[in-house]
Design a protein around this motif. Sequence first.
Motif, PDB file in Angstrom:
ATOM      1  N   GLU A 244      20.223  56.795 -31.362  1.00 15.70           N
ATOM      2  CA  GLU A 244      20.273  55.469 -31.966  1.00 15.70           C
ATOM      3  C   GLU A 244      21.423  54.687 -31.339  1.00 15.70           C
ATOM      4  O   GLU A 244      22.581  55.071 -31.449  1.00 15.70           O
ATOM      5  CB  GLU A 244      20.482  55.563 -33.479  1.00 15.70           C
ATOM      6  CG  GLU A 244      20.471  54.205 -34.160  1.00 15.70           C
ATOM      7  CD  GLU A 244      20.729  54.289 -35.655  1.00 15.70           C
ATOM      8  OE1 GLU A 244      20.099  53.509 -36.404  1.00 15.70           O
ATOM      9  OE2 GLU A 244      21.558  55.128 -36.069  1.00 15.70           O
ATOM     10  N   GLU A 246      23.033  51.531 -31.851  1.00  8.13           N
ATOM     11  CA  GLU A 246      23.327  50.373 -32.684  1.00  8.13           C
ATOM     12  C   GLU A 246      24.847  50.248 -32.808  1.00  8.13           C
ATOM     13  O   GLU A 246      25.548  51.257 -32.876  1.00  8.13           O
ATOM     14  CB  GLU A 246      22.712  50.509 -34.079  1.00  8.13           C
ATOM     15  CG  GLU A 246      21.186  50.567 -34.083  1.00  8.13           C
ATOM     16  CD  GLU A 246      20.542  49.249 -33.752  1.00  8.13           C
ATOM     17  OE1 GLU A 246      21.240  48.206 -33.819  1.00  8.13           O
ATOM     18  OE2 GLU A 246      19.342  49.243 -33.413  1.00  8.13           O
ATOM     19  N   SER A 251      26.329  54.767 -35.975  1.00 12.94           N
ATOM     20  CA  SER A 251      25.152  55.227 -35.251  1.00 12.94           C
ATOM     21  C   SER A 251      25.582  56.285 -34.255  1.00 12.94           C
ATOM     22  O   SER A 251      26.768  56.607 -34.135  1.00 12.94           O
ATOM     23  CB  SER A 251      24.487  54.057 -34.513  1.00 12.94           C
ATOM     24  OG  SER A 251      25.310  53.624 -33.433  1.00 12.94           O
TER      25      SER A 251
END
Length: 448
Positions: A244, A246, A251
């Motif tokens: 991920e 982000e 994250s």
Amino acid sequence: MKKYFRISAFVFLVFLGYFGFTNYPKLELISGFSAKSVASGHFIANHTQNFIEQNDDAFDVIDWATNEINESGKFATSTVFGLKKRKAIYRVGLGATLINDDFDIAKPYEIPKRIQTKNNLTFPYGELEPKDTVFANVDYAKLNEAVANAFDTKGNNYKRTRSVLVIYKDKIIAEKYADGFTKNNVILGWSMTKSITGTLFGILQKQGRYDIYKPAPIAEWQNDNRKYITTNDLLHMNSGLEWEEEYDKISDATQMLFHDKDMSRTQLLKPSIYKPNSHWNYSSGTTNLLSGILRKQFKTHQEYLDFWYSALIDKIGMHSMLVETDMAGNYVGSSYGWATTRDWSKLGLLYLHEGNWNGEQLFDPSWAKYVSTPTNTSHGRYGAQFWLNAGSHFPDAPRDMYYCSGFQGQMVAIIPSMDLVIVRMGLTEEPQFDFNGLLIGIVGSVRK
């Protein structure tokens, strides 16, 4: 009145509880980002604390942090509302590293050996100032207008461009800097550093020392389906590994950059959720995994540290460049490369000339085609550690354009069909900054 105060106190406590629940886990990331940014910006780029806080860190919740620089100790610390104190130390040759409480600052460490040979050549192949060159097919009025339009006018502060450099046929045809910046200022390229990391595999391949099409040499993957992932898959960001990316929350990416000791292992430990070459997913963890793979190609840590500079960075005269390391001594190949605008352009020129640098072939010409060929399922947006315009992301720019790209709008664009390299450094991305407008203005000023 007492009832009013009780209600007000209750509302305040509810608000405080909500704020703590939703934001307290982020505080360590905020203070970590700020400590690292202040240490790097001050000790590498020579900016004042106030300048960094008012510019580089003036966004989102990062400005919640309170920072302090220790000049004698070469470190910076940050807290958020007095909580979650983080520390980043600066070491010559390695840059600034965000550390934890277990890090031994007294432990000896190795630094890369740099070779900076002098010659009597002009830019880009030497350190002498370039000679003025006027091309009959360049509309300089249109070119200068396009470049000037990339910068804020007096009283405005939304484009936030720091530099624009345009090179045509190896000659600088336009160069402009914001107030307070010159050709000597090093600027953080963020994810443009990924293109540096990827290039090193092209160099190893040219030297016959590495095969990117073989399964990645990672022992932890040999007992599950990750054993089928190749370095080629990793370079293309389509390994199928979970990740991920982000930055406005906790994250995988923020955990890695602002918490993990060994950033080369963050992606390594993730499970496979797709078959290789079936799902493109941008991952800074993958690039740091590639940095870890590079480290394993050398007998000693010193050789690993030296290779990045001797084989590429200093080889093409990017002498201002510094790539920072994590606590484990790995280059943070995903994010932490600093260089002047002119030196960033040299990476673009190396690719424009398909790996040939002033007569020496650093990687095979086919490598330039390799990195600029679209990755499966990326819809023409990504190659191998480079972004592409094959899918017309910039509708008015040539389709053969490919580029290094970094957080806050860093770009080194390579346009082979136009013999152009364009560099823009700043603090704003799309849509706040009109990259398509800049590109069409520059390209339109050069007649084929």
